[in-house]
Design a protein around this motif. Structure first.
Motif, short mmCIF file in Angstrom:
data_model
loop_
_atom_site.label_atom_id
_atom_site.label_comp_id
_atom_site.label_asym_id
_atom_site.label_seq_id
_atom_site.Cartn_x
_atom_site.Cartn_y
_atom_site.Cartn_z
N LYS A 8 -1.36 34.31 14.31
CA LYS A 8 -0.26 33.48 13.80
C LYS A 8 0.29 32.70 14.99
O LYS A 8 0.69 33.28 15.99
CB LYS A 8 0.84 34.35 13.20
N VAL A 9 0.27 31.38 14.87
CA VAL A 9 0.83 30.53 15.92
C VAL A 9 2.11 29.89 15.38
O VAL A 9 2.10 29.25 14.33
CB VAL A 9 -0.19 29.49 16.44
N THR A 10 3.20 30.13 16.09
CA THR A 10 4.51 29.63 15.68
C THR A 10 4.92 28.41 16.49
O THR A 10 5.88 27.74 16.14
CB THR A 10 5.58 30.72 15.85
N ALA A 11 4.19 28.15 17.57
CA ALA A 11 4.57 27.10 18.51
C ALA A 11 3.71 25.86 18.29
O ALA A 11 2.55 25.95 17.92
CB ALA A 11 4.39 27.60 19.93
N GLY A 12 4.32 24.72 18.56
CA GLY A 12 3.62 23.45 18.52
C GLY A 12 3.89 22.70 19.81
O GLY A 12 3.88 23.30 20.89
N ALA A 13 4.21 21.44 19.71
CA ALA A 13 4.53 20.64 20.89
C ALA A 13 5.79 21.14 21.59
O ALA A 13 6.00 20.86 22.76
CB ALA A 13 4.69 19.17 20.50
N LEU A 49 -1.98 18.46 9.53
CA LEU A 49 -2.08 17.07 9.09
C LEU A 49 -3.12 16.30 9.91
O LEU A 49 -3.25 16.52 11.12
CB LEU A 49 -0.72 16.37 9.24
N PRO A 50 -3.84 15.39 9.28
CA PRO A 50 -4.84 14.59 10.00
C PRO A 50 -4.21 13.83 11.17
O PRO A 50 -3.12 13.25 11.04
CB PRO A 50 -5.34 13.61 8.93
N GLY A 51 -4.87 13.87 12.31
CA GLY A 51 -4.45 13.10 13.47
C GLY A 51 -3.40 13.76 14.34
O GLY A 51 -3.21 13.34 15.49
N ARG A 52 -2.71 14.77 13.86
CA ARG A 52 -1.63 15.36 14.65
C ARG A 52 -2.14 16.11 15.88
O ARG A 52 -1.49 16.10 16.92
CB ARG A 52 -0.78 16.30 13.79
N ALA A 53 -3.29 16.76 15.78
CA ALA A 53 -3.83 17.49 16.93
C ALA A 53 -4.15 16.52 18.08
O ALA A 53 -4.00 16.87 19.25
CB ALA A 53 -5.06 18.28 16.54
N ALA A 54 -4.55 15.30 17.75
CA ALA A 54 -4.88 14.30 18.78
C ALA A 54 -3.66 13.87 19.58
O ALA A 54 -3.79 13.39 20.71
CB ALA A 54 -5.54 13.09 18.14
N GLU A 55 -2.47 14.06 19.03
CA GLU A 55 -1.24 13.69 19.71
C GLU A 55 -0.80 14.75 20.73
O GLU A 55 0.06 14.50 21.56
CB GLU A 55 -0.11 13.49 18.69
N ALA A 62 -8.06 22.76 26.93
CA ALA A 62 -9.06 22.14 26.05
C ALA A 62 -8.35 21.26 25.04
O ALA A 62 -7.26 21.61 24.56
CB ALA A 62 -9.86 23.23 25.35
N PRO A 63 -8.93 20.12 24.69
CA PRO A 63 -8.30 19.23 23.71
C PRO A 63 -8.15 19.94 22.35
O PRO A 63 -9.09 20.55 21.85
CB PRO A 63 -9.28 18.06 23.61
N LEU A 64 -6.97 19.85 21.80
CA LEU A 64 -6.66 20.54 20.55
C LEU A 64 -7.57 20.10 19.38
O LEU A 64 -7.97 20.96 18.60
CB LEU A 64 -5.19 20.35 20.20
N PRO A 65 -7.93 18.82 19.26
CA PRO A 65 -8.81 18.46 18.15
C PRO A 65 -10.14 19.22 18.16
O PRO A 65 -10.63 19.64 17.11
CB PRO A 65 -9.02 16.96 18.33
N GLY A 66 -10.73 19.41 19.33
CA GLY A 66 -11.98 20.15 19.43
C GLY A 66 -11.81 21.61 19.05
O GLY A 66 -12.67 22.20 18.38
N LEU A 67 -10.71 22.21 19.49
CA LEU A 67 -10.43 23.61 19.14
C LEU A 67 -10.23 23.74 17.64
O LEU A 67 -10.76 24.66 17.00
CB LEU A 67 -9.20 24.11 19.90
N LEU A 68 -9.48 22.81 17.08
CA LEU A 68 -9.22 22.81 15.64
C LEU A 68 -10.51 22.68 14.85
O LEU A 68 -10.74 23.42 13.88
CB LEU A 68 -8.25 21.69 15.30
#
Length: 120
Positions: A8-13, A49-55, A62-68
């Motif tokens: 469970k991940v509760t943290a974001g930016a 949401l689409p595109g949010r990991a790229a931000e 590691a880049p979040l989009p690749g991990l996702l």
């Protein structure tokens, strides 16, 4: 017995290192053949949401989009029902492969035999 990991991940930016650690551990576990279920809660809900990991940016991570993508390809990604509702996110808004589910499902997954649960 198959190895299972519920994260469970509760943290974001708002807490990028904690967020990145959760996604990294989940992706490494998937790559290692572990059955992984990653739950997006709190501020991490936006990454459904689409595109949010790229931000998302964190030096030396590691880049979040690749991990996702790795998690979606080999694991399960769930957005918390209440967290989605608080942010007006619906099933039609999320990345393909993301499910929306609540605490009952999380508890079932976390308490199943052979499961290790982690919270970031």
């Amino acid at each position: 017995m198959a190895k299972k990991l519920v994260i469970k991940v509760t943290a974001g930016a708002d807490a990028p290192e904690r967020c990145s650690q959760a996604f990294t551990v989940a992706a490494v576990a998937v790559a290692s053949g572990v059955e992984v279920s990653l739950w997006l809660t709190g501020e991490s809900a936006w990454f459904a949401l689409p595109g949010r990991a790229a931000e998302f940016e964190l030096p030396h991570a590691a880049p979040l989009p690749g991990l996702l993508d790795a998690i979606l390809a080999g694991g399960r990604l769930t957005l918390c029902t209440q967290c989605a509702a608080r942010r007006d996110i619906t099933e039609k808004d999320v990345i393909e492969g993301v499910r929306i589910a609540g605490a009952q499902v999380f508890v079932q997954e976390a308490l199943a035999d052979g499961v290790q649960a982690l919270v970031y």
